[in-house]
Design a protein around this motif. Structure first.
Motif, PDB file in Angstrom:
ATOM      1  N   THR A  58       0.601  -1.344  -0.050  1.00 50.92           N
ATOM      2  CA  THR A  58       0.069   0.190   0.009  1.00 50.92           C
ATOM      3  C   THR A  58       0.807   1.163   0.119  1.00 50.92           C
ATOM      4  O   THR A  58       0.544   2.198  -0.806  1.00 50.92           O
ATOM      5  N   ALA A  59       1.852   1.252   0.667  1.00 48.33           N
ATOM      6  CA  ALA A  59       2.730   2.323   0.852  1.00 48.33           C
ATOM      7  C   ALA A  59       3.511   2.624  -0.421  1.00 48.33           C
ATOM      8  O   ALA A  59       3.659   3.860  -1.064  1.00 48.33           O
ATOM      9  N   LEU A  60       3.843   1.545  -0.869  1.00 49.96           N
ATOM     10  CA  LEU A  60       4.806   1.574  -2.521  1.00 49.96           C
ATOM     11  C   LEU A  60       3.769   2.148  -3.444  1.00 49.96           C
ATOM     12  O   LEU A  60       3.991   3.169  -4.257  1.00 49.96           O
ATOM     13  N   ASN A  61       2.379   1.500  -3.322  1.00 46.20           N
ATOM     14  CA  ASN A  61       1.442   2.118  -4.415  1.00 46.20           C
ATOM     15  C   ASN A  61       1.162   3.541  -4.309  1.00 46.20           C
ATOM     16  O   ASN A  61       1.065   4.307  -5.082  1.00 46.20           O
ATOM     17  N   GLN A  62       1.026   4.038  -2.795  1.00 43.71           N
ATOM     18  CA  GLN A  62       0.840   5.553  -2.549  1.00 43.71           C
ATOM     19  C   GLN A  62       1.937   6.531  -3.076  1.00 43.71           C
ATOM     20  O   GLN A  62       2.134   7.474  -3.710  1.00 43.71           O
ATOM     21  N   PHE A  63       3.162   5.971  -2.842  1.00 46.04           N
ATOM     22  CA  PHE A  63       4.388   6.483  -3.269  1.00 46.04           C
ATOM     23  C   PHE A  63       4.542   6.578  -4.818  1.00 46.04           C
ATOM     24  O   PHE A  63       4.914   7.608  -5.350  1.00 46.04           O
ATOM     25  N   LEU A  64       4.242   5.461  -5.529  1.00 49.86           N
ATOM     26  CA  LEU A  64       4.300   5.647  -6.959  1.00 49.86           C
ATOM     27  C   LEU A  64       3.005   6.426  -7.703  1.00 49.86           C
ATOM     28  O   LEU A  64       3.259   7.216  -8.375  1.00 49.86           O
ATOM     29  N   ALA A  65       1.829   6.356  -6.929  1.00 44.86           N
ATOM     30  CA  ALA A  65       0.984   7.312  -7.155  1.00 44.86           C
ATOM     31  C   ALA A  65       1.159   8.637  -7.181  1.00 44.86           C
ATOM     32  O   ALA A  65       0.845   9.433  -7.810  1.00 44.86           O
ATOM     33  N   GLY A  66       1.957   8.929  -6.046  1.00 40.31           N
ATOM     34  CA  GLY A  66       2.319  10.485  -6.030  1.00 40.31           C
ATOM     35  C   GLY A  66       3.456  10.875  -6.867  1.00 40.31           C
ATOM     36  O   GLY A  66       3.667  12.157  -6.888  1.00 40.31           O
ATOM     37  N   VAL A  67       4.429  10.131  -7.315  1.00 45.14           N
ATOM     38  CA  VAL A  67       5.423  10.424  -8.335  1.00 45.14           C
ATOM     39  C   VAL A  67       5.215  10.299  -9.567  1.00 45.14           C
ATOM     40  O   VAL A  67       5.750  11.089 -10.376  1.00 45.14           O
ATOM     41  N   GLU A  68       4.353   9.503  -9.990  1.00 44.70           N
ATOM     42  CA  GLU A  68       4.336   9.096 -11.502  1.00 44.70           C
ATOM     43  C   GLU A  68       4.162  10.184 -12.463  1.00 44.70           C
ATOM     44  O   GLU A  68       4.587  10.287 -13.545  1.00 44.70           O
ATOM     45  N   LYS A  69       3.125  11.191 -12.023  1.00 43.12           N
ATOM     46  CA  LYS A  69       2.785  12.198 -13.016  1.00 43.12           C
ATOM     47  C   LYS A  69       4.116  13.213 -13.054  1.00 43.12           C
ATOM     48  O   LYS A  69       4.580  13.497 -14.384  1.00 43.12           O
ATOM     49  N   ARG A  70       4.865  13.612 -11.897  1.00 44.07           N
ATOM     50  CA  ARG A  70       5.881  14.121 -12.064  1.00 44.07           C
ATOM     51  C   ARG A  70       6.975  13.589 -12.954  1.00 44.07           C
ATOM     52  O   ARG A  70       7.845  14.357 -13.818  1.00 44.07           O
ATOM     53  N   ALA A  71       7.120  12.459 -12.610  1.00 36.75           N
ATOM     54  CA  ALA A  71       8.242  11.535 -13.178  1.00 36.75           C
ATOM     55  C   ALA A  71       8.041  11.513 -14.892  1.00 36.75           C
ATOM     56  O   ALA A  71       8.784  11.672 -15.506  1.00 36.75           O
ATOM     57  N   PHE A  72       6.840  11.459 -15.279  1.00 35.60           N
ATOM     58  CA  PHE A  72       6.535  11.238 -16.662  1.00 35.60           C
ATOM     59  C   PHE A  72       6.656  12.697 -17.312  1.00 35.60           C
ATOM     60  O   PHE A  72       7.250  12.774 -18.289  1.00 35.60           O
ATOM     61  N   ALA A  73       6.254  13.877 -16.469  1.00 36.16           N
ATOM     62  CA  ALA A  73       6.605  15.101 -17.098  1.00 36.16           C
ATOM     63  C   ALA A  73       8.186  15.514 -17.081  1.00 36.16           C
ATOM     64  O   ALA A  73       8.607  16.212 -18.188  1.00 36.16           O
TER      65      ALA A  73
END
Lengths: 117, 180
Positions: free
Chosen positions: B5-20
């Motif tokens: 769950t924590a890993l999912n939240q972390f990835l969800a939090g950074v994925e858009k910025r990472a893509f940008a």
């Protein structure tokens, strides 16, 4: 540049960067990518050879077999003695041969008698 | 034990910025998506069991490495094809990352919607060197500490401070007409 100026500049920069909407398609694909990455956690990791169950079972089985063989053929040599039929066979065979020779002799005698007679 | 769950939240939090961030550099939606996906896969596969506070620098280190790899691939391809057009003897030994041109043509749909302050900022970001660009995005946008940024960029904290300071100076200089 003062700290306040820098803070103000950075806040504005952050807002500008965050304001961009990537769109539904990209968001969905990012979600799928995340799920795919996290799915790796559900797949059991490949065990090393020494961690596989047969790696333990095989040597235990081999050792058990060796112990069994050791007990049977080395520690316990008292097998029941097999009857020796060799002499009886020879005796029987010798008797048979004598009888056969006797029969042949009788047959020859009869043949001689017939020829003479 | 991994906290999914924590890993999912972390990835969800950074994925858009990472893509940008990837998009800033490679200017191609498919390649940016591949970069982010590879980064997520690598983080989960190799570092999921690490303490949570180590995830951000690890994630961005993988991301930056993947972005640089893709960028180098582009540069090598461009250089290979340029052999057939004209000679570049003096550029041959240069580091493609450090001396990379500010941009190559962006996809039209990525530029659509870039208006006002965002557009101006993005144009100014294009003028930064790759290291300044990384330092600025990781510190200012992602909010990483100097130490975490240094781990992500695989350089010293002093270098991070220098790159970051120069990036802000450069951006303020470029944006003064639009932002001040």
């Amino acid at each position: 540049m003062t700290t306040t100026d820098e803070e103000r500049f950075l806040n504005r920069a952050r807002k500008a960067l965050e304001s961009e909407d990537l769109g539904e398609d990209i968001s969905q694909r990012l979600y799928s990518a995340r799920r795919k990455a996290l799915d790796q956690l559900d797949i059991p990791e490949k065990r090393a050879v020494y961690e596989k169950p047969w790696f333990t079972v095989f040597p235990v089985g081999a050792i058990a077999a060796l112990v069994l063989v050791f007990n049977l053929f080395w520690l316990d040599p008292e097998f029941p003695e097999m009857p020796n039929y060799e002499s009886e066979l020879h005796a029987a065979a010798a008797t048979e041969l004598e009888l056969l020779e006797d029969l042949e002799f009788v047959a020859w005698m009869l043949a001689e008698d017939l020829n003479a007679g | 034990m991994t906290d999914t769950t924590a890993l999912n939240q972390f990835l969800a939090g950074v994925e858009k910025r990472a893509f940008a961030m990837a998009m800033f550099k490679v200017k191609d939606t498919e390649e940016a998506m591949d970069i982010v996906q590879d980064t997520m896969m690598m983080l989960v596969k190799k570092y999921a069991t690490k303490p949570q506070e180590q995830w951000p620098p690890l994630f961005y280190r993988i991301l930056q490495n993947r972005i640089n790899d893709t960028y180098r691939k582009h540069s090598m391809r461009a250089r290979f094809f340029s052999i057939f057009t004209h000679d570049h003897d003096e550029d041959r030994d240069a580091d493609p990352i450090q001396n990379a041109p500010a941009s190559y043509s962006a996809e039209p749909d990525f530029q659509v919607g870039m208006q006002g302050a965002t557009a101006a900022l993005k144009q100014a970001l294009e003028l930064l060197s790759p290291r300044q660009h990384q330092a600025f995005l990781l510190r200012a946008w992602e909010g990483l500490s100097v130490a975490a940024t240094a781990r992500a960029m695989q350089c010293s904290q002093g270098s991070v401070k220098t790159h970051y300071f120069r990036a802000i100076q450069s951006l303020r200089e470029e944006l003064k007409d639009d932002w001040i």
